[in-house]
Design an enzyme around this catalytic site. Structure first.
Site, PDB file in Angstrom:
ATOM      1  N   PHE A 123       0.676  -1.504   0.177  1.00  0.00           N
ATOM      2  CA  PHE A 123      -0.100  -0.054   0.127  1.00  0.00           C
ATOM      3  C   PHE A 123       1.092   1.449  -0.212  1.00  0.00           C
ATOM      4  CE2 PHE A 123      -2.206   3.278   2.683  1.00  0.00           C
ATOM      5  CZ  PHE A 123      -3.695   2.772   2.374  1.00  0.00           C
ATOM      6  N   ALA A 124       1.149   2.278  -1.007  1.00  0.00           N
ATOM      7  CA  ALA A 124       1.732   3.442  -1.227  1.00  0.00           C
ATOM      8  C   ALA A 124       1.109   4.149  -1.410  1.00  0.00           C
ATOM      9  CB  ALA A 124       2.458   2.849  -2.378  1.00  0.00           C
ATOM     10  N   GLY A 129       6.705  13.857   2.527  1.00  0.00           N
ATOM     11  CA  GLY A 129       6.738  15.191   2.711  1.00  0.00           C
ATOM     12  C   GLY A 129       5.360  14.730   3.394  1.00  0.00           C
ATOM     13  N   ILE A 157       7.193   2.124   2.866  1.00  0.00           N
ATOM     14  CA  ILE A 157       6.484   1.192   2.209  1.00  0.00           C
ATOM     15  C   ILE A 157       6.270  -0.416   2.745  1.00  0.00           C
ATOM     16  CG2 ILE A 157       4.864   0.064   0.054  1.00  0.00           C
ATOM     17  CD1 ILE A 157       4.651   3.391   0.566  1.00  0.00           C
ATOM     18  N   GLY A 240      -7.848  -1.530   7.964  1.00  0.00           N
ATOM     19  CA  GLY A 240      -6.519  -2.136   8.166  1.00  0.00           C
ATOM     20  C   GLY A 240      -6.152  -1.798   9.460  1.00  0.00           C
ATOM     21  N   GLN A 277       2.645  -8.382  45.548  1.00  0.00           N
ATOM     22  CA  GLN A 277       1.422  -7.953  45.425  1.00  0.00           C
ATOM     23  C   GLN A 277       1.566  -7.080  44.224  1.00  0.00           C
ATOM     24  OE1 GLN A 277      -0.261  -4.516  48.188  1.00  0.00           O
ATOM     25  NE2 GLN A 277      -2.025  -5.808  47.934  1.00  0.00           N
ATOM     26  N   GLN A 334       9.546  -4.733  33.000  1.00  0.00           N
ATOM     27  CA  GLN A 334       9.750  -4.407  34.238  1.00  0.00           C
ATOM     28  C   GLN A 334       9.760  -5.304  35.550  1.00  0.00           C
ATOM     29  OE1 GLN A 334      10.259  -1.426  34.599  1.00  0.00           O
ATOM     30  NE2 GLN A 334      11.012  -1.231  36.829  1.00  0.00           N
ATOM     31  N   GLU A 361      -0.240   3.058   9.886  1.00  0.00           N
ATOM     32  CA  GLU A 361      -2.048   2.784   9.644  1.00  0.00           C
ATOM     33  C   GLU A 361      -2.434   4.237  10.749  1.00  0.00           C
ATOM     34  OE1 GLU A 361      -4.249  -0.182   8.482  1.00  0.00           O
ATOM     35  OE2 GLU A 361      -2.278  -1.237   7.443  1.00  0.00           O
TER      36      GLU A 361
HETATM   37  N1  CAA Z   1     -14.062   6.501   4.630  1.00  0.00           N
HETATM   38  C1  CAA Z   1     -13.956   7.067   3.385  1.00  0.00           C
HETATM   39  N2  CAA Z   1     -13.576   8.152   2.962  1.00  0.00           N
HETATM   40  C2  CAA Z   1     -13.329   8.845   4.261  1.00  0.00           C
HETATM   41  C3  CAA Z   1     -13.361   8.629   5.141  1.00  0.00           C
HETATM   42  C4  CAA Z   1     -13.288   7.580   5.242  1.00  0.00           C
HETATM   43  N3  CAA Z   1     -13.172   6.749   6.589  1.00  0.00           N
HETATM   44  N4  CAA Z   1     -11.902  10.105   5.979  1.00  0.00           N
HETATM   45  C5  CAA Z   1     -12.450  10.981   4.752  1.00  0.00           C
HETATM   46  N5  CAA Z   1     -12.484  10.224   3.498  1.00  0.00           N
HETATM   47  C6  CAA Z   1     -12.678  11.380   2.537  1.00  0.00           C
HETATM   48  C7  CAA Z   1     -13.212  12.228   2.670  1.00  0.00           C
HETATM   49  O1  CAA Z   1     -15.006  11.884   1.933  1.00  0.00           O
HETATM   50  C8  CAA Z   1     -12.805  12.666   1.418  1.00  0.00           C
HETATM   51  O2  CAA Z   1     -13.760  12.339   0.246  1.00  0.00           O
HETATM   52  P1  CAA Z   1     -14.516  13.599  -0.933  1.00  0.00           P
HETATM   53  O3  CAA Z   1     -13.066  15.168  -1.373  1.00  0.00           O
HETATM   54  O4  CAA Z   1     -14.253  12.709  -2.305  1.00  0.00           O
HETATM   55  O5  CAA Z   1     -15.252  14.477  -0.519  1.00  0.00           O
HETATM   56  C9  CAA Z   1     -11.636  12.433   1.676  1.00  0.00           C
HETATM   57  O6  CAA Z   1     -11.615  11.607   2.154  1.00  0.00           O
HETATM   58  C10 CAA Z   1     -10.585  13.910   1.617  1.00  0.00           C
HETATM   59  O7  CAA Z   1     -11.048  13.793   3.376  1.00  0.00           O
HETATM   60  P2  CAA Z   1     -10.744  15.117   4.504  1.00  0.00           P
HETATM   61  O8  CAA Z   1     -10.839  15.900   4.307  1.00  0.00           O
HETATM   62  O9  CAA Z   1     -10.761  14.481   5.965  1.00  0.00           O
HETATM   63  O10 CAA Z   1      -8.965  14.551   4.422  1.00  0.00           O
HETATM   64  P3  CAA Z   1      -7.847  15.116   5.265  1.00  0.00           P
HETATM   65  O11 CAA Z   1      -6.865  14.945   4.728  1.00  0.00           O
HETATM   66  O12 CAA Z   1      -8.106  16.192   6.750  1.00  0.00           O
HETATM   67  O13 CAA Z   1      -7.234  13.845   6.335  1.00  0.00           O
HETATM   68  C11 CAA Z   1      -7.024  12.442   8.253  1.00  0.00           C
HETATM   69  C12 CAA Z   1      -7.973  13.105   7.249  1.00  0.00           C
HETATM   70  C13 CAA Z   1      -7.926  11.053   8.975  1.00  0.00           C
HETATM   71  C14 CAA Z   1      -5.611  12.834   8.504  1.00  0.00           C
HETATM   72  C15 CAA Z   1      -6.395  11.268   6.853  1.00  0.00           C
HETATM   73  O14 CAA Z   1      -5.148  11.607   6.337  1.00  0.00           O
HETATM   74  C16 CAA Z   1      -5.398  10.345   7.693  1.00  0.00           C
HETATM   75  O15 CAA Z   1      -5.971   9.424   7.915  1.00  0.00           O
HETATM   76  N6  CAA Z   1      -4.235  10.394   8.207  1.00  0.00           N
HETATM   77  C17 CAA Z   1      -3.043   9.600   8.175  1.00  0.00           C
HETATM   78  C18 CAA Z   1      -2.717   9.205   7.328  1.00  0.00           C
HETATM   79  C19 CAA Z   1      -2.623   7.580   7.395  1.00  0.00           C
HETATM   80  O16 CAA Z   1      -2.765   6.480   8.521  1.00  0.00           O
HETATM   81  N7  CAA Z   1      -1.196   6.456   7.345  1.00  0.00           N
HETATM   82  C20 CAA Z   1      -0.707   5.359   7.255  1.00  0.00           C
HETATM   83  C21 CAA Z   1       0.130   5.177   6.010  1.00  0.00           C
HETATM   84  S1  CAA Z   1       0.280   3.290   5.394  1.00  0.00           S
HETATM   85  C22 CAA Z   1       0.210   2.220   7.172  1.00  0.00           C
HETATM   86  O17 CAA Z   1       1.079   3.007   7.767  1.00  0.00           O
HETATM   87  C23 CAA Z   1       0.713   0.960   6.274  1.00  0.00           C
HETATM   88  C24 CAA Z   1       2.062   0.466   7.241  1.00  0.00           C
HETATM   89  O18 CAA Z   1       2.798  -0.008   6.640  1.00  0.00           O
HETATM   90  C25 CAA Z   1       1.663  -1.228   8.102  1.00  0.00           C
END
Ligand code: CAA
Length: 388
Positions: A123-124, A129, A157, A240, A277, A334, A361
């Site tokens: 998942f990329a 930034g 990734i 996820g 305890q 601990q 995530e």
């Molecule tokens: N389900 C479906 N759609 C959603 C949603 C949800 N839960 N939450 C938001 N959306 C949609 C919105 O409806 C909107 O869609 P449209 O523009 O098409 O109407 C769009 O997504 C943008 O939503 P927001 O305006 O709420 O977005 P935001 O910029 O404010 O960001 C955030 C919200 C929650 C901060 C988000 O950026 C976020 O979750 N950040 C964390 C990123 C993250 O979790 N990264 C993990 C990387 S992967 C990983 O870690 C895998 C691994 O290696 C283990």
């Protein structure tokens, strides 16, 4: 309410537990020490159908439910959290969104090899930034005669060096600088170049790679609606995060099991330390918090199986389970005292592995933001200010 696992859920749990004891436990310390990606064990998991647990049978999976998948991740992560995250990202961050958002053609082409474990998924989304602010990504996809030219760089990734299929997010509307105007694409290993394998605090048996992409892919690689790929990313992460919660429960359970056994063996001041305890309270808290985290996790998985909203429940499960795992793996150290701080016991590995569950995530801060937006009925207020 029904708290019993169904016979088929129990069977998958047992199968995974046995596999973990036989094939992962004996090697986990070495994989951690030598930073080895366990290719053979992953192939064996594929043979057992555990790389497509909750994928429908007609798409090559085992056809089990999401609760079963959470149980599998707990058992795998109890033995080795690196294996846990490899399976988690492969399944819920790569395979399931292809089922949810793919056309019949895309599902038929990409899902069966992933579900059978012939190909690993990745998942990329994240970029140098764009981490918590995932919508700030700058990888671009421009429409060209042959389809899409995608160019940019991705960071951290999971499965990056071993995956064959990548769900990759790129900006398709250059007029935007936020979550709007991003689209999802399915790309192959041949389209990306791995530039670096990350050195990490823990999770040494998993791959975390930096990628560069500069490739032209065909039109049919677009997944879901043009410019609305952020919905694909967010709903993928909703599921996820339940998987990461299960991973955190597994890591904490591993630490608890070692601490409990040690407390019953170790003598100090003429008594087993389990009779003090101070140690009893630690063990009681560990046991209680692990149960609480598992209940939140399985409840979120249960909601997902029913097609009910999981954004809030998944964020709560992940937030509580990950912070619990960090706290309780520290408590296990601990209880073991000096021994806990050495490589003679595995609890220092559990502590290092637990920490990442508070970050990937979505960090704990992002989970609190997601929960707060839900309970306050506030969706996307900050973002609207930046959109044209
Ligand atoms: N389900 C479906 N759609 C959603 C949603 C949800 N839960 N939450 C938001 N959306 C949609 C919105 O409806 C909107 O869609 P449209 O523009 O098409 O109407 C769009 O997504 C943008 O939503 P927001 O305006 O709420 O977005 P935001 O910029 O404010 O960001 C955030 C919200 C929650 C901060 C988000 O950026 C976020 O979750 N950040 C964390 C990123 C993250 O979790 N990264 C993990 C990387 S992967 C990983 O870690 C895998 C691994 O290696 C283990």
């Amino acid at each position: 309410m029904e708290f019993e696992l169904r016979p088929e859920q129990r069977e998958i749990q047992e199968l995974t537990r046995e596999f973990a004891r036989a094939e992962i436990d004996p090697h986990a310390a070495e994989w951690d020490r030598e930073h080895l990606f366990p290719t053979e064990a992953i192939a064996k998991l594929a043979g057992l159908g555990l790389l497509g647990v909750c994928v429908p049978e007609e798409l090559g999976g085992a056809g089990a439910d999401f609760v079963s998948y959470a149980l599998v991740l707990e058992e795998l992560s109890r033995a080795d959290a690196g294996v846990g995250v490899t399976v988690a990202v492969h399944t819920s961050a790569a395979t399931l969104p292809l089922i949810a958002f793919g056309t019949a053609g895309q599902r038929g082409e990409y899902v069966p090899p992933l579900a059978r474990g012939e190909v690993l998924g990745a998942f990329a989304l994240t970029e140098p930034g764009a981490g918590s602010d995932a919508g700030a990504l700058v990888t671009r996809a421009e429409q060209v005669d042959e389809g899409w030219r995608i160019s940019g760089a991705k960071q951290w990734i999971t499965n990056g060096s071993y995956a064959g299929t990548f769900l990759l997010f790129a900006r398709t509307d250059p007029q935007t600088a936020s979550a709007r105007g991003v689209s999802a694409f399915v790309v192959d290993k041949a389209h990306v170049q791995v530039t670096r394998e990350e050195e990490k605090l823990g999770l040494h048996s998993s791959s975390t790679a930096d990628l560069v992409i500069d490739a032209v892919v065909s039109e049919d690689r677009l997944l879901g609606e043009l410019h609305h790929g952020f919905r694909v990313a967010m709903s993928t992460l909703d599921g996820g995060r339940i998987g990461i919660a299960a991973q955190a429960v597994g890591i904490a359970r591993a630490a608890y099991e070692v601490a409990l056994a040690y407390a019953k063996e170790r003598t100090a001041f003429g008594r087993k330390i389990s009779q003090f305890q101070a140690i009893q309270h630690k063990l009681a808290n560990m046991s209680m918090e692990i149960d609480a985290a598992r209940l939140l996790t399985l409840q979120a998985a249960w909601l997902k199986d029913r097609g009910l909203p999981v954004t809030e429940a998944g964020a709560k499960a992940k937030l509580f389970a990950s912070e619990m795992a960090r706290r309780q793996t520290a408590e296990a150290i601990q209880i073991l005292g000096g021994y806990g701080y050495t490589k003679e016991f595995p609890v220092e590995r559990y502590y290092r592995d637990a920490k990442i569950t508070e970050i990937y995530e979505g960090t704990s801060e992002i989970q609190r933001l997601v929960i707060a937006r839900h309970i306050l009925g506030q969706r996307r207020p900050e973002r609207e200010r930046h959109d044209p």
